[in-house]
Design a protein around this motif. Structure first.
Motif, PDB file in Angstrom:
ATOM      1  N   ALA A   1       0.662  -1.295   0.228  1.00 59.93           N
ATOM      2  CA  ALA A   1      -0.208  -0.247  -0.324  1.00 59.93           C
ATOM      3  C   ALA A   1       0.610   0.853   0.239  1.00 59.93           C
ATOM      4  CB  ALA A   1      -0.938  -0.040   1.060  1.00 59.93           C
ATOM      5  N   TRP A   2       1.757   1.470   1.004  1.00 63.26           N
ATOM      6  CA  TRP A   2       2.739   2.624   0.713  1.00 63.26           C
ATOM      7  C   TRP A   2       3.659   2.725  -0.328  1.00 63.26           C
ATOM      8  CZ3 TRP A   2       3.195   6.330   3.853  1.00 63.26           C
ATOM      9  CH2 TRP A   2       4.498   7.407   3.428  1.00 63.26           C
ATOM     10  N   GLY A   3       3.817   1.738  -0.982  1.00 68.19           N
ATOM     11  CA  GLY A   3       4.539   1.572  -2.550  1.00 68.19           C
ATOM     12  C   GLY A   3       3.478   1.732  -3.591  1.00 68.19           C
ATOM     13  N   VAL A   4       2.367   1.628  -3.431  1.00 66.40           N
ATOM     14  CA  VAL A   4       1.536   1.862  -4.060  1.00 66.40           C
ATOM     15  C   VAL A   4       1.103   3.362  -4.648  1.00 66.40           C
ATOM     16  CG1 VAL A   4      -0.977   1.829  -5.407  1.00 66.40           C
ATOM     17  CG2 VAL A   4       0.063   0.108  -4.997  1.00 66.40           C
ATOM     18  N   LEU A   5       0.968   4.080  -2.998  1.00 66.27           N
ATOM     19  CA  LEU A   5       0.413   5.275  -2.543  1.00 66.27           C
ATOM     20  C   LEU A   5       1.834   6.348  -3.412  1.00 66.27           C
ATOM     21  CD1 LEU A   5      -1.193   5.022   1.182  1.00 66.27           C
ATOM     22  CD2 LEU A   5      -2.030   6.004  -1.384  1.00 66.27           C
TER      23      LEU A   5
ATOM     24  N   PRO B   1       9.045   4.604  -7.728  1.00 67.52           N
ATOM     25  CA  PRO B   1       9.051   4.071  -8.095  1.00 67.52           C
ATOM     26  C   PRO B   1       8.828   2.189  -7.602  1.00 67.52           C
ATOM     27  CG  PRO B   1      10.100   4.888  -9.646  1.00 67.52           C
ATOM     28  CD  PRO B   1      10.544   5.754  -8.172  1.00 67.52           C
ATOM     29  N   PRO B   2       8.555   1.612  -7.489  1.00 65.85           N
ATOM     30  CA  PRO B   2       8.839   0.611  -7.193  1.00 65.85           C
ATOM     31  C   PRO B   2      10.215  -0.622  -7.943  1.00 65.85           C
ATOM     32  CG  PRO B   2       6.733  -0.534  -7.671  1.00 65.85           C
ATOM     33  CD  PRO B   2       7.069   1.532  -8.320  1.00 65.85           C
ATOM     34  N   ARG B   3      11.123  -1.188  -7.227  1.00 69.36           N
ATOM     35  CA  ARG B   3      11.599  -2.057  -8.400  1.00 69.36           C
ATOM     36  C   ARG B   3      11.839  -3.639  -8.291  1.00 69.36           C
ATOM     37  NH1 ARG B   3      14.033   1.199  -4.241  1.00 69.36           N
ATOM     38  NH2 ARG B   3      13.536  -0.957  -2.977  1.00 69.36           N
ATOM     39  N   SER B   4      10.461  -3.607  -8.907  1.00 67.78           N
ATOM     40  CA  SER B   4       9.340  -4.491  -9.440  1.00 67.78           C
ATOM     41  C   SER B   4      10.613  -5.914 -10.372  1.00 67.78           C
ATOM     42  CB  SER B   4       8.402  -5.225 -10.299  1.00 67.78           C
ATOM     43  OG  SER B   4       7.444  -4.256  -9.355  1.00 67.78           O
ATOM     44  N   MET B   5      10.236  -6.972  -9.912  1.00 70.14           N
ATOM     45  CA  MET B   5      11.814  -8.125 -10.829  1.00 70.14           C
ATOM     46  C   MET B   5      11.349  -9.297 -10.261  1.00 70.14           C
ATOM     47  SD  MET B   5      14.820  -7.453  -8.401  1.00 70.14           S
ATOM     48  CE  MET B   5      16.348  -7.488  -9.867  1.00 70.14           C
ATOM     49  N   PHE B   6      11.816  -9.857 -11.604  1.00 70.49           N
ATOM     50  CA  PHE B   6      11.800 -11.457 -10.911  1.00 70.49           C
ATOM     51  C   PHE B   6      12.404 -11.587 -10.593  1.00 70.49           C
ATOM     52  CE2 PHE B   6       8.189 -10.357 -14.675  1.00 70.49           C
ATOM     53  CZ  PHE B   6       7.440 -11.996 -14.423  1.00 70.49           C
ATOM     54  N   VAL B   7      12.444 -12.777  -9.715  1.00 72.34           N
ATOM     55  CA  VAL B   7      14.099 -13.355  -8.876  1.00 72.34           C
ATOM     56  C   VAL B   7      13.751 -14.757  -9.078  1.00 72.34           C
ATOM     57  CG1 VAL B   7      14.150 -13.946  -6.526  1.00 72.34           C
ATOM     58  CG2 VAL B   7      13.593 -11.567  -6.994  1.00 72.34           C
ATOM     59  N   LYS B   8      14.518 -15.771  -9.192  1.00 72.18           N
ATOM     60  CA  LYS B   8      14.820 -17.203  -9.221  1.00 72.18           C
ATOM     61  C   LYS B   8      15.147 -18.126  -7.889  1.00 72.18           C
ATOM     62  CE  LYS B   8      15.343 -17.218 -14.462  1.00 72.18           C
ATOM     63  NZ  LYS B   8      16.670 -17.738 -15.525  1.00 72.18           N
TER      64      LYS B   8
ATOM     65  N   HIS C   1       7.215 -13.282  -8.806  1.00 70.02           N
ATOM     66  CA  HIS C   1       7.538 -11.766  -9.323  1.00 70.02           C
ATOM     67  C   HIS C   1       7.803 -11.011  -7.989  1.00 70.02           C
ATOM     68  CE1 HIS C   1       6.586  -7.971 -10.808  1.00 70.02           C
ATOM     69  NE2 HIS C   1       6.950  -7.950 -11.035  1.00 70.02           N
ATOM     70  N   VAL C   2       8.289 -10.078  -8.142  1.00 68.88           N
ATOM     71  CA  VAL C   2       8.587  -9.170  -6.353  1.00 68.88           C
ATOM     72  C   VAL C   2       8.367  -8.211  -6.927  1.00 68.88           C
ATOM     73  CG1 VAL C   2       9.473  -8.339  -4.224  1.00 68.88           C
ATOM     74  CG2 VAL C   2      10.054 -11.183  -5.226  1.00 68.88           C
ATOM     75  N   PHE C   3       7.389  -7.091  -6.037  1.00 69.13           N
ATOM     76  CA  PHE C   3       6.831  -5.955  -6.326  1.00 69.13           C
ATOM     77  C   PHE C   3       7.667  -5.456  -5.854  1.00 69.13           C
ATOM     78  CE2 PHE C   3       4.489  -2.117  -5.032  1.00 69.13           C
ATOM     79  CZ  PHE C   3       3.983  -1.543  -5.649  1.00 69.13           C
ATOM     80  N   ASP C   4       8.722  -4.898  -4.910  1.00 70.91           N
ATOM     81  CA  ASP C   4       9.595  -4.169  -4.872  1.00 70.91           C
ATOM     82  C   ASP C   4      10.710  -4.904  -4.433  1.00 70.91           C
ATOM     83  OD1 ASP C   4      10.898  -1.574  -5.162  1.00 70.91           O
ATOM     84  OD2 ASP C   4       9.483  -1.183  -2.971  1.00 70.91           O
ATOM     85  N   LEU C   5      11.843  -5.113  -4.810  1.00 69.66           N
ATOM     86  CA  LEU C   5      13.135  -5.737  -4.283  1.00 69.66           C
ATOM     87  C   LEU C   5      14.618  -4.638  -4.092  1.00 69.66           C
ATOM     88  CD1 LEU C   5      13.647  -7.916  -3.065  1.00 69.66           C
ATOM     89  CD2 LEU C   5      14.177  -8.481  -5.349  1.00 69.66           C
ATOM     90  N   ASP C   6      14.813  -4.623  -2.873  1.00 72.93           N
ATOM     91  CA  ASP C   6      16.247  -4.228  -2.464  1.00 72.93           C
ATOM     92  C   ASP C   6      17.467  -4.941  -3.209  1.00 72.93           C
ATOM     93  OD1 ASP C   6      15.592  -1.213  -2.087  1.00 72.93           O
ATOM     94  OD2 ASP C   6      15.155  -1.846   0.278  1.00 72.93           O
TER      95      ASP C   6
ATOM     96  N   ILE D   1       0.476 -13.794   0.077  1.00 77.67           N
ATOM     97  CA  ILE D   1       1.230 -12.666   0.448  1.00 77.67           C
ATOM     98  C   ILE D   1       1.425 -11.722  -0.609  1.00 77.67           C
ATOM     99  CG2 ILE D   1       3.400 -11.932   1.166  1.00 77.67           C
ATOM    100  CD1 ILE D   1       4.147 -14.375   2.724  1.00 77.67           C
ATOM    101  N   PRO D   2       0.714 -10.629  -0.099  1.00 80.15           N
ATOM    102  CA  PRO D   2       0.864  -9.558  -1.379  1.00 80.15           C
ATOM    103  C   PRO D   2       2.165  -8.835  -2.086  1.00 80.15           C
ATOM    104  CG  PRO D   2      -0.315  -8.636   0.784  1.00 80.15           C
ATOM    105  CD  PRO D   2       0.207 -10.086   1.327  1.00 80.15           C
ATOM    106  N   GLY D   3       3.002  -8.366  -2.563  1.00 79.01           N
ATOM    107  CA  GLY D   3       4.255  -8.179  -3.202  1.00 79.01           C
ATOM    108  C   GLY D   3       4.561  -9.698  -3.617  1.00 79.01           C
ATOM    109  N   THR D   4       4.605 -10.686  -3.399  1.00 81.99           N
ATOM    110  CA  THR D   4       4.460 -11.291  -3.949  1.00 81.99           C
ATOM    111  C   THR D   4       3.813 -12.585  -5.594  1.00 81.99           C
ATOM    112  OG1 THR D   4       4.329 -13.095  -2.692  1.00 81.99           O
ATOM    113  CG2 THR D   4       6.637 -12.225  -2.664  1.00 81.99           C
ATOM    114  N   VAL D   5       4.209 -12.981  -5.997  1.00 79.10           N
ATOM    115  CA  VAL D   5       3.447 -13.943  -7.136  1.00 79.10           C
ATOM    116  C   VAL D   5       4.384 -15.809  -8.174  1.00 79.10           C
ATOM    117  CG1 VAL D   5       2.240 -13.929  -9.149  1.00 79.10           C
ATOM    118  CG2 VAL D   5       1.918 -11.465  -7.810  1.00 79.10           C
ATOM    119  N   TRP D   6       3.940 -16.281  -7.404  1.00 76.51           N
ATOM    120  CA  TRP D   6       4.438 -17.496  -8.124  1.00 76.51           C
ATOM    121  C   TRP D   6       4.631 -17.743  -8.916  1.00 76.51           C
ATOM    122  CZ3 TRP D   6       5.322 -21.890  -5.190  1.00 76.51           C
ATOM    123  CH2 TRP D   6       5.441 -23.174  -6.404  1.00 76.51           C
ATOM    124  N   SER D   7       4.896 -17.784 -10.128  1.00 81.30           N
ATOM    125  CA  SER D   7       5.142 -17.092 -11.373  1.00 81.30           C
ATOM    126  C   SER D   7       5.448 -19.105 -12.080  1.00 81.30           C
ATOM    127  CB  SER D   7       6.210 -16.385 -11.455  1.00 81.30           C
ATOM    128  OG  SER D   7       5.778 -14.955 -11.155  1.00 81.30           O
TER     129      SER D   7
END
Length: 162
Positions: free
Chosen positions: A79-83, A89-96, A135-140, A117-123
């Motif tokens: 929610a904070w990232g969307v606001l 902008p979020p650093r979205s990326m695919f993670v193996k 897929h991770v919504f925001d990743l450092d 869990i919001p922010g992660t999607v099983w791809s």
């Protein structure tokens, strides 16, 4: 008897649900519901998952508590990232994520957890079940995320199912 009713509780539930949805106890509904309750589990028997043998039930309680807390924290972070999309902008990326978990029931639980869990999607799961693509919504830090994911979710599921 087990061959006729491979899942007796499921059959009973189907029969009762049929009667409840039809709001009728007529002979036709009783018979049609009974036929459905007997035939559906027989036809679906090949689709049933492998039997589950849980070795450490207290790990389930710890994992469920952790997932519940992560859902709350993750919701707030997303929610904070969307606001703040305009400012940062979020650093979205695919993670193996390399997997050690191979149990089908454990992988199903892991997919449910990552979907909840919001922010992660099983791809995608590799055919040999060795790598999970998320897929991770925001990743450092990708390495830190993988380490956290494996320790927090995969390791407890391995304790439960393997």
């Amino acid at each position: 008897m087990k061959r006729l009713l491979p899942a007796p509780w499921f059959s009973l539930a189907l029969w009762l649900l049929w009667l409840l949805l039809n709001l009728s106890l007529s002979a036709g509904n009783l018979l049609l519901g009974a036929a459905l309750a007997i035939l559906a589990p027989l036809l679906m028997a090949p689709l049933r998952p492998l039997p589950v043998r849980i070795s450490k039930p207290w790990v389930i309680v710890r994992l469920m508590t952790r997932v519940g807390l992560d859902v709350i924290v993750s919701n707030l972070q997303v929610a904070w990232g969307v606001l703040n999309l305009g400012r940062k902008p979020p650093r979205s990326m695919f993670v193996k994520v390399p997997l050690d978990l191979r149990n089908a029931n454990g992988l199903a639980a892991l997919s449910t957890i990552t979907t909840v869990i919001p922010g992660t999607v099983w791809s995608e799961l590799a055919l040999d079940r060795s790598i999970l693509l998320l897929h991770v919504f925001d990743l450092d830090d990708e390495a830190q995320f993988i380490k956290h994911f494996k320790a927090t979710y995969e390791r407890p599921l391995m304790e439960i199912f393997e």
